[in-house]
Write a protein that holds these residues in place. Structure first.
Motif, mmCIF file in Angstrom:
data_model
loop_
_atom_site.group_PDB
_atom_site.id
_atom_site.type_symbol
_atom_site.label_atom_id
_atom_site.label_comp_id
_atom_site.label_asym_id
_atom_site.label_seq_id
_atom_site.Cartn_x
_atom_site.Cartn_y
_atom_site.Cartn_z
ATOM 1 N N LEU A 1 0.819 -1.210 0.000
ATOM 2 C CA LEU A 1 0.000 0.000 0.000
ATOM 3 C C LEU A 1 0.860 1.271 0.000
ATOM 4 C CD1 LEU A 1 -2.604 -1.099 2.704
ATOM 5 C CD2 LEU A 1 -3.058 -0.823 0.257
ATOM 6 N N GLU A 2 2.086 1.166 -0.521
ATOM 7 C CA GLU A 2 3.027 2.294 -0.459
ATOM 8 C C GLU A 2 2.508 3.558 -1.125
ATOM 9 O OE1 GLU A 2 3.631 -0.700 -1.738
ATOM 10 O OE2 GLU A 2 5.600 -1.488 -1.163
ATOM 11 N N LYS A 3 1.657 3.399 -2.139
ATOM 12 C CA LYS A 3 1.147 4.570 -2.849
ATOM 13 C C LYS A 3 -0.122 5.138 -2.223
ATOM 14 C CE LYS A 3 3.138 3.165 -7.290
ATOM 15 N NZ LYS A 3 2.839 2.858 -8.729
ATOM 16 N N ASN A 4 -0.582 4.520 -1.150
ATOM 17 C CA ASN A 4 -1.792 4.949 -0.464
ATOM 18 C C ASN A 4 -1.438 5.746 0.786
ATOM 19 O OD1 ASN A 4 -4.328 3.187 -1.673
ATOM 20 N ND2 ASN A 4 -2.361 2.156 -1.896
ATOM 21 N N ALA A 5 -2.439 6.393 1.340
ATOM 22 C CA ALA A 5 -2.226 7.175 2.558
ATOM 23 C C ALA A 5 -3.499 7.184 3.391
ATOM 24 C CB ALA A 5 -1.820 8.605 2.220
ATOM 25 N N ILE A 6 -3.303 7.213 4.697
ATOM 26 C CA ILE A 6 -4.385 7.327 5.665
ATOM 27 C C ILE A 6 -4.182 8.635 6.428
ATOM 28 C CG2 ILE A 6 -5.478 6.258 7.685
ATOM 29 C CD1 ILE A 6 -4.101 3.597 6.793
ATOM 30 N N ILE A 7 -5.225 9.427 6.575
ATOM 31 C CA ILE A 7 -5.105 10.661 7.357
ATOM 32 C C ILE A 7 -4.853 10.271 8.814
ATOM 33 C CG2 ILE A 7 -6.194 12.819 8.063
ATOM 34 C CD1 ILE A 7 -5.716 12.659 5.069
ATOM 35 N N ASN B 1 -4.872 7.394 23.523
ATOM 36 C CA ASN B 1 -6.167 6.883 23.087
ATOM 37 C C ASN B 1 -6.128 6.751 21.571
ATOM 38 O OD1 ASN B 1 -7.110 6.924 25.674
ATOM 39 N ND2 ASN B 1 -8.670 8.489 25.353
ATOM 40 N N LEU B 2 -6.695 5.683 21.049
ATOM 41 C CA LEU B 2 -6.720 5.445 19.612
ATOM 42 C C LEU B 2 -8.147 5.601 19.104
ATOM 43 C CD1 LEU B 2 -5.551 4.424 16.895
ATOM 44 C CD2 LEU B 2 -5.945 2.080 17.736
ATOM 45 N N TYR B 3 -8.315 6.517 18.139
ATOM 46 C CA TYR B 3 -9.616 6.772 17.517
ATOM 47 C C TYR B 3 -9.550 6.339 16.053
ATOM 48 C CZ TYR B 3 -10.564 9.671 21.612
ATOM 49 O OH TYR B 3 -10.764 10.114 22.905
ATOM 50 N N LEU B 4 -10.597 5.682 15.596
ATOM 51 C CA LEU B 4 -10.669 5.213 14.216
ATOM 52 C C LEU B 4 -12.000 5.626 13.588
ATOM 53 C CD1 LEU B 4 -9.429 1.497 14.621
ATOM 54 C CD2 LEU B 4 -8.049 3.505 14.024
ATOM 55 N N GLY B 5 -12.002 5.744 12.268
ATOM 56 C CA GLY B 5 -13.267 5.860 11.563
ATOM 57 C C GLY B 5 -13.655 7.225 11.048
ATOM 58 N N GLY B 6 -12.752 8.214 11.158
ATOM 59 C CA GLY B 6 -13.021 9.447 10.431
ATOM 60 C C GLY B 6 -12.909 9.196 8.940
ATOM 61 N N ASP B 7 -13.310 10.147 8.122
ATOM 62 C CA ASP B 7 -13.163 9.938 6.673
ATOM 63 C C ASP B 7 -12.039 10.799 6.123
ATOM 64 O OD1 ASP B 7 -14.262 12.491 6.458
ATOM 65 O OD2 ASP B 7 -16.243 11.765 5.902
ATOM 66 N N ALA C 1 -6.437 -3.870 3.097
ATOM 67 C CA ALA C 1 -5.767 -4.155 1.821
ATOM 68 C C ALA C 1 -6.469 -5.277 1.059
ATOM 69 C CB ALA C 1 -4.313 -4.530 2.087
ATOM 70 N N LYS C 2 -6.992 -6.254 1.792
ATOM 71 C CA LYS C 2 -7.617 -7.414 1.150
ATOM 72 C C LYS C 2 -9.097 -7.200 0.841
ATOM 73 C CE LYS C 2 -4.562 -10.679 3.555
ATOM 74 N NZ LYS C 2 -4.506 -11.762 4.574
ATOM 75 N N GLU C 3 -9.788 -6.445 1.676
ATOM 76 C CA GLU C 3 -11.250 -6.429 1.629
ATOM 77 C C GLU C 3 -11.866 -5.113 1.156
ATOM 78 O OE1 GLU C 3 -12.455 -7.402 5.590
ATOM 79 O OE2 GLU C 3 -11.232 -9.221 5.674
ATOM 80 N N ARG C 4 -11.075 -4.118 0.879
ATOM 81 C CA ARG C 4 -11.666 -2.823 0.518
ATOM 82 C C ARG C 4 -12.315 -2.891 -0.856
ATOM 83 N NH1 ARG C 4 -6.820 1.410 -1.038
ATOM 84 N NH2 ARG C 4 -5.507 -0.015 -2.231
ATOM 85 N N ARG C 5 -13.277 -2.012 -1.052
ATOM 86 C CA ARG C 5 -14.004 -1.936 -2.314
ATOM 87 C C ARG C 5 -13.477 -0.781 -3.157
ATOM 88 N NH1 ARG C 5 -20.149 -2.360 0.215
ATOM 89 N NH2 ARG C 5 -20.047 -4.576 0.844
ATOM 90 N N ASN C 6 -13.054 -1.079 -4.357
ATOM 91 C CA ASN C 6 -12.521 -0.070 -5.257
ATOM 92 C C ASN C 6 -11.443 0.742 -4.543
ATOM 93 O OD1 ASN C 6 -14.315 -0.901 -7.320
ATOM 94 N ND2 ASN C 6 -15.952 0.338 -6.419
ATOM 95 N N ASN C 7 -11.631 2.062 -4.458
ATOM 96 C CA ASN C 7 -10.651 2.918 -3.789
ATOM 97 C C ASN C 7 -11.125 3.326 -2.396
ATOM 98 O OD1 ASN C 7 -8.752 2.998 -5.957
ATOM 99 N ND2 ASN C 7 -10.105 4.444 -7.019
ATOM 100 N N GLU C 8 -11.846 2.458 -1.736
ATOM 101 C CA GLU C 8 -12.395 2.751 -0.419
ATOM 102 C C GLU C 8 -11.276 3.150 0.555
ATOM 103 O OE1 GLU C 8 -15.687 0.600 2.427
ATOM 104 O OE2 GLU C 8 -14.078 -0.646 1.599
ATOM 105 N N SER C 9 -11.497 4.250 1.265
ATOM 106 C CA SER C 9 -10.506 4.726 2.216
ATOM 107 C C SER C 9 -10.496 3.845 3.463
ATOM 108 C CB SER C 9 -10.797 6.168 2.612
ATOM 109 O OG SER C 9 -11.972 6.231 3.415
ATOM 110 N N TYR C 10 -9.418 3.953 4.218
ATOM 111 C CA TYR C 10 -9.293 3.186 5.463
ATOM 112 C C TYR C 10 -10.418 3.539 6.426
ATOM 113 C CZ TYR C 10 -7.429 1.719 10.008
ATOM 114 O OH TYR C 10 -7.278 1.161 11.253
#
Length: 577
Positions: free
Chosen positions: A474-480, A509-515, A546-555
C-alpha cells in the motif's frame, strides 16, 4: 423551542459564578493588566498568573522547557520559563522580506533557533526570553506584521485555502480573510502601549464587538474552496464554503457553517468534538455583517461560568440551531438562503510544482510537523528556505497542514529555486504519501498541556506505519493520521481516519473511523494503550483493508463499513457509545 428560549433567558440572567478568567479580563483595563510591571521584574523569567493569561491576547504563551524542569528544581532554580509567540497572518501569506527578518530573529534570539508552521496557517517562535519580547514585537511592527489576537478569548488567525490548484480564487478569499481579521480585532491600545512603547491613553476605550470582557472562549474562522477541504471546515466555530462562478472566475457567495470544535476533556462526557452545522447561504457582500452577528451572539450567549462548555459548539447545542440562527438573522438584518450544493473530494496539500492560468508556478513543500530547522545535515531546510527568500519575488503561503508554498514563481525563477532546493537537499520525493498525510501538534517539551509526546513521537512512528503499508503493498496509499499530546486536538486528530491523543508518557487513546475528506469524527477504539498496541491494531486492520476494501475505499470508510467502529453521527448523542 420553549426549552431553548428558557436557556437563552437563563444565560442572560444567570447568577452562576463566573470563571476566574472573566475576573482577569474584567479587571485588566482592556488587556493591560500589570504586564509592564512584570516586564521590568528581573527576578523571574515569567509573568504572574493573571498576566500570563493576558499576554495570550497579545499573541504569546508562557511556557517552560519540561525536559529540564526536574534538573532545575534540584538546582533550586525556577523552571526555564520562556515565551512562545504566534504571528497574526490572515490567509497564511508572508512576503520573502518578512520571512528573512523572522529567520534572522529566530537565529539570534530564540532558544531553539527554529520556526514552526502551525495548523492555523501562521508561524510560531518558541523559546523567547522576556528581555527579548519587545524586540520581536518591534520587529513585527517594522515589517508590517503583529501578533495581536492570535491567542486568548478572541477571534484567532483567520485561515483560508492556500492550495495552488485554486490560485485563481485564492486572492479573493485571502482578501476576505484579511477583512474579517481586521474587523474582529480588539480595539484596545494595550498592544501598542506595552510592546511598541506607544503613547499611554486614558481608559476610555470600548470593544463594540468583543465587549470589555471579550469572548467566552477562543473563536476560529476558516474559508474553504471546494472541492478541497484543506482547512478542515468542521474544526472551526465559523466556516465559509465558497461558491464559485466558473465562467467569470468569481466567488459569488458562501455557505455558512457554525459550531465546529474538536477539544474535549478526558473523563467528562459532557465534552466532545463536534462538526459544524449548516446555517445557509449568503452573498459575498454580507460576510462581515453575518460574521459580526455570529460572534456577538456567541459573546452574549456563551457560557462564562464553565470554560469547558464555553465554546460556540456548546452554545449552539444548548439553544438549538434554529434559535441561534434566528438571532443571527435578526442582528445582521439578513436572512440565510438555502445551502448551495457543494462537494468535498479530498483534503491536504498538493505537493510539487503547479502552473496556474497566468503561467506562474507554485511549489508546495512538505514540512514534517511544520518544524523548519537545520537539524538534519543532509536537509538544511532553514538555510534553503532562506536562500529562496533572497531570490523569490512572489510570496510564501503557509498551509493549515503545516506546509509551505513558494507562490507566484516566474518561469525563469523556477529553475533558480530548483537549484537551491538541490543544493540544500530539500525534496518532496524523500517522503511517502503516508508521511505527507500525517501531522502532530508541538506537545512536549514546551506545551504545558501536553500529556504525551506528539511532534517528537510522530516521525519514528510513521516509519513503523510505513513498514505496515509496505507489507501490504500500500506504499502509494495514505491514511489521514494525526497525533496530539492531549485531548485539545490542536493537530485536528478528531477529524482524522486514525487519531491518537496523549494520555501519559508513551500512552495514547486510539480513535478510528473518520473519513479522508474531513466530514466525520472518529470514534474511540482503544483507550490508554502503548505504541506497540497501536501498531498491532493497525497491522491487523490495515491488512484487512488491503484485502477487503471496495474499489478505492478509504481506510476510515472501510473500518466503519465492516463494523470495526460505529460511525459518529451526532456527537452530543453518540460520541461515547
Amino acid at each position: 423551542m420553549k426549552e431553548k428560549t428558557q436557556y437563552v433567558n437563563f444565560i442572560k440572567n444567570s447568577t452562576q459564578p463566573l470563571s476566574d478568567n472573566e475576573r482577569i479580563k474584567k479587571t485588566s483595563n482592556f488587556l493591560r493588566g500589570t504586564i509592564t510591571k512584570d516586564l521590568n521584574n528581573n527576578l523571574t523569567g515569567g509573568f504572574n498568573s493573571d498576566n500570563s493569561q493576558l499576554i495570550k491576547f497579545h499573541g504569546m504563551y508562557q511556557q517552560d522547557d519540561r525536559d529540564v524542569r526536574i534538573e532545575r528544581t534540584q538546582q533550586k532554580l525556577e523552571p526555564l520559563i520562556n515565551i512562545m509567540l504566534r504571528c497574526r497572518l490572515p490567509g497564511g501569506v508572508i512576503r520573502p522580506r518578512q520571512w528573512l527578518a523572522i529567520d534572522d530573529f529566530s537565529n539570534k534570539y530564540t532558544l531553539y533557533e527554529t520556526i514552526r508552521l502551525t495548523t492555523r496557517q501562521t508561524f510560531q517562535l518558541h523559546g523567547l526570553l522576556k528581555p527579548n519580547l519587545k524586540k520581536i514585537h518591534n520587529l513585527l511592527h517594522t515589517i508590517e506584521l503583529d501578533s495581536i489576537a492570535t491567542a486568548g478569548d478572541v477571534n484567532r488567525n483567520v485561515v483560508c485555502t492556500a492550495n495552488p490548484t485554486e490560485s485563481e480564487y485564492h486572492y479573493q478569499v485571502w482578501e476576505i480573510a484579511k477583512s474579517i481579521s481586521k474587523h474582529l480585532l480588539p480595539k484596545s491600545h494595550a498592544y501598542a502601549e506595552i510592546w511598541l512603547d506607544g503613547k499611554k491613553t486614558e481608559s476610555t476605550e470600548s470593544e463594540p464587538i468583543l465587549s470589555a470582557t471579550y469572548l467566552p472562549r477562543k473563536f476560529k474562522i476558516a474559508i474553504a474552496i471546494p472541492p478541497i477541504n484543506d482547512v478542515d471546515v468542521h474544526a472551526n466555530d465559523l466556516s465559509f464554503i465558497a461558491i464559485k462562478n466558473n465562467i467569470n472566475k468569481k466567488i459569488i457567495g458562501f455557505n455558512v457553517l457554525v459550531g465546529g470544535g474538536l477539544a474535549m476533556t478526558y473523563g467528562d462526557v459532557t465534552t466532545y468534538p463536534c462538526k459544524a452545522r449548516e446555517f445557509g447561504y449568503i452573498n459575498t457582500q454580507d460576510i462581515l455583517k453575518i460574521t459580526e452577528a455570529i460572534v456577538t451572539v456567541q459573546r452574549d450567549w456563551g457560557d462564562r461560568s464553565d470554560r469547558k462548555h464555553a465554546k460556540t459548539k456548546y452554545t449552539l447545542i444548548k439553544v438549538g440551531v434554529q434559535t441561534f440562527k434566528a438571532e443571527v438573522e435578526r442582528r445582521a438584518g439578513i436572512k440565510f438562503a438555502p445551502i448551495h450544493s457543494y462537494k468535498f473530494t479530498h483534503r491536504g496539500d498538493c505537493f510539487g510544482w503547479i502552473e496556474d492560468i497566468k503561467h506562474d508556478w507554485h511549489l508546495t513543500l512538505f514540512i514534517e510537523n511544520g518544524r523548519i530547522t537545520n537539524n538534519n545535515p543532509n536537509k538544511l531546510l532553514k538555510n534553503g528556505i532562506r536562500a529562496i527568500a533572497k531570490v523569490h519575488s512572489g510570496c510564501f503561503r503557509l498551509t493549515t497542514n503545516q506546509n509551505l508554498i513558494i507562490s507566484g514563481v516566474s518561469p525563469n525563477n523556477k529553475y533558480i529555486i530548483d537549484n537551491i532546493l538541490k543544493k540544500y537537499g530539500i525534496s518532496n520525493h524523500d517522503s511517502t504519501p503516508q508521511r505527507k498525510a500525517s501531522m502532530a501538534c508541538v506537545a512536549l517539551p514546551t506545551c504545558p498541556l501536553a500529556m504525551a509526546e506528539a511532534e517528537r513521537f510522530l516521525p519514528q512512528f510513521i516509519t513503523k506505519v510505513e513498514n505496515i503499508m509496505s507489507k501490504y503493498k500500500l506504499e502509494k496509499n495514505a491514511i489521514i493520521l494525526r497525533v496530539t499530546g492531549c485531548p485539545n486536538s490542536c493537530a485536528r486528530a478528531m477529524l482524522s481516519e486514525i487519531g491518537l491523543t496523549g494520555r501519559s508518557i508513551g500512552r495514547y487513546n486510539l480513535y478510528l473511523g473518520g473519513d479522508n475528506i474531513g466530514t466525520r469524527i472518529p470514534r474511540l477504539y482503544r483507550e490508554n494503550i502503548t505504541e506497540q498496541d497501536i501498531l498491532n491494531i493497525l497491522d491487523t486492520t490495515i491488512g484487512r483493508w488491503a484485502k477487503e476494501r471496495r474499489n478505492n475505499e478509504s481506510y476510515g470508510d472501510y473500518v466503519v463499513r465492516i463494523g470495526i467502529v460505529k460511525p459518529v453521527i451526532n456527537s452530543e448523542e453518540d460520541f461515547y457509545e
